[in-house]
Enzyme design. Structure first.
Site, PDB file in Angstrom:
ATOM      1  N   LYS A   1       4.395   8.969  -3.809  1.00  0.00           N
ATOM      2  CA  LYS A   1       4.229   9.134  -2.360  1.00  0.00           C
ATOM      3  C   LYS A   1       4.913   7.984  -1.613  1.00  0.00           C
ATOM      4  CE  LYS A   1       2.995  10.154   1.678  1.00  0.00           C
ATOM      5  NZ  LYS A   1       3.604  11.229   2.443  1.00  0.00           N
TER       6      LYS A   1
ATOM      7  N   VAL B   1      -8.511   9.370   4.974  1.00  0.00           N
ATOM      8  CA  VAL B   1      -8.722   8.408   6.059  1.00  0.00           C
ATOM      9  C   VAL B   1      -7.471   7.555   6.257  1.00  0.00           C
ATOM     10  CG1 VAL B   1     -11.224   8.323   5.735  1.00  0.00           C
ATOM     11  CG2 VAL B   1      -9.770   6.728   4.472  1.00  0.00           C
TER      12      VAL B   1
ATOM     13  N   VAL C   1      -3.801  14.485   9.090  1.00  0.00           N
ATOM     14  CA  VAL C   1      -3.690  15.105   7.772  1.00  0.00           C
ATOM     15  C   VAL C   1      -4.926  15.951   7.467  1.00  0.00           C
ATOM     16  CG1 VAL C   1      -3.634  14.627   5.289  1.00  0.00           C
ATOM     17  CG2 VAL C   1      -2.095  13.430   6.819  1.00  0.00           C
ATOM     18  N   GLY C   2      -6.112  15.339   7.606  1.00  0.00           N
ATOM     19  CA  GLY C   2      -7.356  16.031   7.251  1.00  0.00           C
ATOM     20  C   GLY C   2      -7.511  17.361   7.974  1.00  0.00           C
TER      21      GLY C   2
ATOM     22  N   GLU D   1      -0.271  13.630   0.379  1.00  0.00           N
ATOM     23  CA  GLU D   1       0.206  14.670   1.297  1.00  0.00           C
ATOM     24  C   GLU D   1       1.633  14.344   1.742  1.00  0.00           C
ATOM     25  OE1 GLU D   1      -1.131  17.666   2.092  1.00  0.00           O
ATOM     26  OE2 GLU D   1       0.927  17.701   2.829  1.00  0.00           O
TER      27      GLU D   1
ATOM     28  N   THR E   1      -4.908   4.443   6.473  1.00  0.00           N
ATOM     29  CA  THR E   1      -4.632   3.296   5.600  1.00  0.00           C
ATOM     30  C   THR E   1      -3.551   2.427   6.266  1.00  0.00           C
ATOM     31  OG1 THR E   1      -3.101   4.741   4.396  1.00  0.00           O
ATOM     32  CG2 THR E   1      -5.263   4.396   3.392  1.00  0.00           C
TER      33      THR E   1
ATOM     34  N   CYS F   1       3.565   6.227   9.401  1.00  0.00           N
ATOM     35  CA  CYS F   1       3.654   5.990   7.954  1.00  0.00           C
ATOM     36  C   CYS F   1       4.885   5.263   7.437  1.00  0.00           C
ATOM     37  CB  CYS F   1       3.481   7.318   7.229  1.00  0.00           C
ATOM     38  SG  CYS F   1       1.832   7.976   7.496  1.00  0.00           S
TER      39      CYS F   1
HETATM   40  P1  NAD Z   1      -5.702   9.478  11.301  1.00  0.00           P
HETATM   41  O1  NAD Z   1      -5.884   8.120  11.819  1.00  0.00           O
HETATM   42  O2  NAD Z   1      -5.126  10.546  12.186  1.00  0.00           O
HETATM   43  O3  NAD Z   1      -7.099  10.055  10.756  1.00  0.00           O
HETATM   44  C1  NAD Z   1      -7.942   9.341   9.919  1.00  0.00           C
HETATM   45  C2  NAD Z   1      -9.372   9.669  10.316  1.00  0.00           C
HETATM   46  O4  NAD Z   1     -10.256   9.109   9.354  1.00  0.00           O
HETATM   47  C3  NAD Z   1      -9.801   9.101  11.659  1.00  0.00           C
HETATM   48  O5  NAD Z   1     -10.205  10.154  12.507  1.00  0.00           O
HETATM   49  C4  NAD Z   1     -10.971   8.166  11.322  1.00  0.00           C
HETATM   50  O6  NAD Z   1     -11.993   8.160  12.295  1.00  0.00           O
HETATM   51  C5  NAD Z   1     -11.472   8.762  10.030  1.00  0.00           C
HETATM   52  N1  NAD Z   1     -12.242   7.834   9.213  1.00  0.00           N
HETATM   53  C6  NAD Z   1     -11.935   6.565   8.852  1.00  0.00           C
HETATM   54  N2  NAD Z   1     -12.893   6.044   8.062  1.00  0.00           N
HETATM   55  C7  NAD Z   1     -13.835   7.013   7.907  1.00  0.00           C
HETATM   56  C8  NAD Z   1     -15.056   7.076   7.189  1.00  0.00           C
HETATM   57  N3  NAD Z   1     -15.478   6.063   6.451  1.00  0.00           N
HETATM   58  N4  NAD Z   1     -15.773   8.211   7.275  1.00  0.00           N
HETATM   59  C9  NAD Z   1     -15.344   9.259   7.996  1.00  0.00           C
HETATM   60  N5  NAD Z   1     -14.183   9.255   8.697  1.00  0.00           N
HETATM   61  C10 NAD Z   1     -13.430   8.148   8.649  1.00  0.00           C
HETATM   62  O7  NAD Z   1      -4.805   9.344   9.986  1.00  0.00           O
HETATM   63  P2  NAD Z   1      -3.785  10.423   9.394  1.00  0.00           P
HETATM   64  O8  NAD Z   1      -2.500  10.383  10.136  1.00  0.00           O
HETATM   65  O9  NAD Z   1      -4.496  11.713   9.225  1.00  0.00           O
HETATM   66  O10 NAD Z   1      -3.488   9.773   7.964  1.00  0.00           O
HETATM   67  C11 NAD Z   1      -4.467   9.761   6.952  1.00  0.00           C
HETATM   68  C12 NAD Z   1      -3.817   9.327   5.666  1.00  0.00           C
HETATM   69  O11 NAD Z   1      -2.803  10.278   5.287  1.00  0.00           O
HETATM   70  C13 NAD Z   1      -3.090   7.987   5.733  1.00  0.00           C
HETATM   71  O12 NAD Z   1      -3.227   7.327   4.512  1.00  0.00           O
HETATM   72  C14 NAD Z   1      -1.637   8.367   5.942  1.00  0.00           C
HETATM   73  O13 NAD Z   1      -0.758   7.381   5.427  1.00  0.00           O
HETATM   74  C15 NAD Z   1      -1.537   9.630   5.134  1.00  0.00           C
HETATM   75  N6  NAD Z   1      -0.508  10.585   5.600  1.00  0.00           N
HETATM   76  C16 NAD Z   1      -0.312  10.798   6.915  1.00  0.00           C
HETATM   77  C17 NAD Z   1       0.627  11.753   7.331  1.00  0.00           C
HETATM   78  C18 NAD Z   1       0.877  12.024   8.785  1.00  0.00           C
HETATM   79  O14 NAD Z   1       1.815  12.735   9.075  1.00  0.00           O
HETATM   80  N7  NAD Z   1       0.091  11.505   9.716  1.00  0.00           N
HETATM   81  C19 NAD Z   1       1.321  12.489   6.381  1.00  0.00           C
HETATM   82  C20 NAD Z   1       1.084  12.249   5.036  1.00  0.00           C
HETATM   83  C21 NAD Z   1       0.152  11.296   4.649  1.00  0.00           C
HETATM   84  C1  UGA Z   2       7.106  11.457   7.251  1.00  0.00           C
HETATM   85  C2  UGA Z   2       7.640  12.215   6.030  1.00  0.00           C
HETATM   86  O1  UGA Z   2       8.736  13.028   6.442  1.00  0.00           O
HETATM   87  C3  UGA Z   2       6.564  13.089   5.411  1.00  0.00           C
HETATM   88  O2  UGA Z   2       7.049  13.706   4.231  1.00  0.00           O
HETATM   89  C4  UGA Z   2       5.350  12.215   5.063  1.00  0.00           C
HETATM   90  O3  UGA Z   2       4.308  12.997   4.546  1.00  0.00           O
HETATM   91  C5  UGA Z   2       4.869  11.504   6.316  1.00  0.00           C
HETATM   92  O4  UGA Z   2       5.958  10.708   6.861  1.00  0.00           O
HETATM   93  C6  UGA Z   2       3.752  10.547   6.077  1.00  0.00           C
HETATM   94  O5  UGA Z   2       3.541  10.113   4.970  1.00  0.00           O
HETATM   95  O6  UGA Z   2       3.132  10.249   7.078  1.00  0.00           O
HETATM   96  P1  UGA Z   2       6.617  12.032   9.780  1.00  0.00           P
HETATM   97  O7  UGA Z   2       6.582  10.555   9.940  1.00  0.00           O
HETATM   98  O8  UGA Z   2       5.486  12.825  10.312  1.00  0.00           O
HETATM   99  O9  UGA Z   2       6.739  12.413   8.226  1.00  0.00           O
HETATM  100  O10 UGA Z   2       7.938  12.625  10.437  1.00  0.00           O
HETATM  101  P2  UGA Z   2       9.477  12.588  10.012  1.00  0.00           P
HETATM  102  O11 UGA Z   2      10.062  13.891  10.321  1.00  0.00           O
HETATM  103  O12 UGA Z   2       9.689  12.065   8.661  1.00  0.00           O
HETATM  104  O13 UGA Z   2      10.070  11.548  11.050  1.00  0.00           O
HETATM  105  C7  UGA Z   2       9.764  10.163  10.983  1.00  0.00           C
HETATM  106  C8  UGA Z   2      10.658   9.421  11.953  1.00  0.00           C
HETATM  107  O14 UGA Z   2      12.004   9.434  11.498  1.00  0.00           O
HETATM  108  C9  UGA Z   2      10.668  10.035  13.358  1.00  0.00           C
HETATM  109  O15 UGA Z   2      10.670   9.024  14.327  1.00  0.00           O
HETATM  110  C10 UGA Z   2      11.967  10.803  13.381  1.00  0.00           C
HETATM  111  O16 UGA Z   2      12.493  10.954  14.680  1.00  0.00           O
HETATM  112  C11 UGA Z   2      12.840   9.912  12.527  1.00  0.00           C
HETATM  113  N1  UGA Z   2      13.964  10.652  11.933  1.00  0.00           N
HETATM  114  C12 UGA Z   2      13.747  11.657  11.053  1.00  0.00           C
HETATM  115  C13 UGA Z   2      15.249  10.287  12.285  1.00  0.00           C
HETATM  116  O17 UGA Z   2      15.454   9.362  13.081  1.00  0.00           O
HETATM  117  N2  UGA Z   2      16.287  10.972  11.742  1.00  0.00           N
HETATM  118  C14 UGA Z   2      16.108  11.992  10.860  1.00  0.00           C
HETATM  119  O18 UGA Z   2      17.118  12.578  10.408  1.00  0.00           O
HETATM  120  C15 UGA Z   2      14.803  12.340  10.510  1.00  0.00           C
END
Ligand code: NAD
Ligand code: UGA
Length: 468
Positions: free
Chosen positions: A226, A96, A19-20, A171, A98, A282
């Site tokens: 969210k 970061v 995300v970051g 996000e 969670t 997530c």
């Molecule tokens: P990630 O694990 O890819 O990245 C998190 C980063 O934070 C890591 O690189 C870690 O080293 C760093 N970190 C942790 N503690 C720290 C600290 N104290 N100081 C500096 N860096 C630190 O995680 P992500 O997938 O980017 O997800 C981040 C958040 O966003 C989560 O809460 C997740 O639920 C949410 N989110 C994720 C997605 C997604 O698609 N991955 C989408 C929407 C929301």
């Molecule tokens: C999901 C949400 O779609 C985002 O809006 C949200 O921000 C994010 O989680 C998050 O909070 O991390 P993501 O997990 O990256 O995004 O990807 P998705 O496209 O939602 O797919 C999640 C899983 O569901 C995958 O394994 C995908 O293959 C599956 N999926 C998705 C299905 O099996 N069928 C579908 O029709 C759609």
């Protein structure tokens, strides 16, 4: 709290993850006047974000490297200098991880907020003047209260110029389409009670997002929205997977059913693809977090309702894995099985909670020898996920896996091909060629609806397709 909020010239983001990294890259692209620094404690990750070869960035997302090429070193920076960067920041995003707690109170359900708490303490220590702190990580409702408290209580009381306002701006990007989602989101959400701070964040988003797509709520609605969005999306996948299982013994076809229901504008056509189970970092953790919150507030029936979404998802993975063994005469011992796809969905290198992990693990434990292919996931990552190193194909020993680059070179003598991720390249395979190479009966198990079963059956394959 409502101290002077000056213009935003310097933005930092704690957490250079999925995300970051992309989120800040897009802000940097659209706000050339703002210096954006993405911070992380993980030096290797920061090195990778700074790597000269843009194919070595730690996150693979279509369109990402082009933005990094355009902005990095100009107004986008990746750094481990957390203290030095926070000192200069007008706005700090907390992005970061969670994850679900693995031990202690709430283990297996509650989100582990230790990295959020640590980030708040670091901001509190190093920030100067007024700082807007934006919660971007997905967190349990009322986490902003904790962040506010830490920011206020841990900072130096003598420094009365040090003040904070806290906003929630979760996000909604999905991996694989992160840049598209960030560039033209359905909406962005800003939760908070400090109008000036809300306005400042809104001004940033307005550089490229229409004003009517920027929603304002209170902090708690923003945090809960969210979790609710992810719960609804996960529930939808589980719903279609549940119906897919019912299609199989009844002659109905899941593609036809999802098409038919998707025409109803109240249901809509998106997110109705049956699959081996949702993966990603997530959905599972956010559903479990919601279950924990419901129990915490004494809503046991609601907790059970949401928990079932996750239970059915786990069942779907096991159902598919055991069905493969069953079709292969009840044993996969010493059989070679080609696994196509290891990421949790196409167009990402992320494998967190991928259905491929549990299905592969099950087949290996049943004695199969897997040949695993994925265009973006590397061998080291697969070894990590399967908790065992690649075995360089030993003909006599049971169970194991090896990493393959070339599907055709590896198909010789293979009993089954299992499609687990919907990568485009699996849609255009030369099936006649594969059939010639495989041991007979040659099976294809398609969990992502990428093959044309009639064509494959004409070639001579035995085909199992999810939901038909
Ligand atoms: P990630 O694990 O890819 O990245 C998190 C980063 O934070 C890591 O690189 C870690 O080293 C760093 N970190 C942790 N503690 C720290 C600290 N104290 N100081 C500096 N860096 C630190 O995680 P992500 O997938 O980017 O997800 C981040 C958040 O966003 C989560 O809460 C997740 O639920 C949410 N989110 C994720 C997605 C997604 O698609 N991955 C989408 C929407 C929301
Ligand atoms: C999901 C949400 O779609 C985002 O809006 C949200 O921000 C994010 O989680 C998050 O909070 O991390 P993501 O997990 O990256 O995004 O990807 P998705 O496209 O939602 O797919 C999640 C899983 O569901 C995958 O394994 C995908 O293959 C599956 N999926 C998705 C299905 O099996 N069928 C579908 O029709 C759609």
């Amino acid at each position: 709290m409502n101290k002077i909020i000056k213009s935003i010239n310097t933005v930092c983001c704690i957490g250079a993850g999925y995300v970051g990294g992309p989120t800040m890259a897009v802000i940097a692209k659209h706000c050339k006047n703002i210096k954006v620094t993405v911070l992380d404690i993980n030096q290797d990750k920061i090195n990778a974000w700074n790597s000269e070869n843009l194919d070595d960035l730690p996150v693979y997302e279509p369109g990402l490297k082009e933005i990094v090429r355009e902005t990095r070193g100009k107004n986008l920076f990746f750094s481990t200098d957390i203290a030095g960067s926070l000192e200069k920041a007008d706005m700090v995003f907390i992005s970061v991880n969670t994850p679900t707690k693995s031990k202690g109170l709430g283990a297996g359900y509650a989100s582990d907020l230790k990295w959020v708490e640590a980030s708040a303490r670091t901001v509190s220590e190093f920030a100067k003047g007024h700082t807007i702190v934006v919660e971007k990580s997905t967190v349990p409702v009322r986490t902003a209260e904790l962040i506010k408290e830490i920011l206020i209580l841990s900072c130096d009381k003598k420094d009365d110029k040090k003040t904070f306002s806290v906003l929630s701006s979760p996000e909604f990007l999905a991996e694989g389409s992160a840049i598209k989602d960030l560039e033209s989101p359905d909406r962005v959400l800003i939760g908070g009670d400090n109008q000036k701070a809300i306005h400042k964040l809104s001004e940033i988003y307005q550089k490229w997002i229409p004003k009517n797509k920027i929603l304002h709520t209170n902090l708690w609605s923003s945090e809960l929205s969210k979790l609710t969005a992810n719960a609804f999306l996960a529930q939808r996948v589980t719903s279609i997977n549940a119906i897919a299982a019912l299609c199989e013994p009844t002659g109905a076809k899941i593609k036809e059913v999802s098409n038919a229901i998707g025409y109803d504008s109240r249901i809509g056509e998106k997110f109705l693809e049956a699959s081996p189970g949702f993966g990603g970092s997530c959905f599972k953790k956010d559903i479990l977090n919601l279950v924990y919150l419901c129990r915490y507030y004494g809503l046991e029936e609601i907790a059970k309702y949401w928990e079932q979404v996750s239970i059915v998802n786990e069942w779907q993975k096991l159902r598919i894995a055991s069905l493969i063994v069953d079709k292969l005469y009840g044993t996969v011992s010493l059989k070679n099985i080609l696994i196509l796809g290891f990421s949790f969905k196409a167009n990402t290198n992320d494998t967190r909670e991928s259905a491929s992990i549990s299905i592969s693990r099950y087949l290996i434990d049943n004695g199969a020898k897997l040949l695993i292919h994925d265009p973006q996931v590397n061998e080291k990552q697969i070894a990590n996920d399967l908790k065992e190193n690649s075995s360089k194909i030993d003909c006599s020993s049971e169970g194991g896996w090896s990493y393959i680059n070339n599907i055709y070179k590896s198909a010789k003598g293979v009993d089954a091909i299992v499609v687990l991720t919907e990568w485009d390249l699996y849609k255009t395979l030369e099936w006649e060629k594969l059939f010639e190479l495989m041991r007979k009966p040659a099976w294809v198990f398609d969990t992502r609806s990428v093959v044309n079963s009639e064509n494959l059956e004409k070639i001579g394959f035995r085909v199992w397709k999810l939901g038909q």
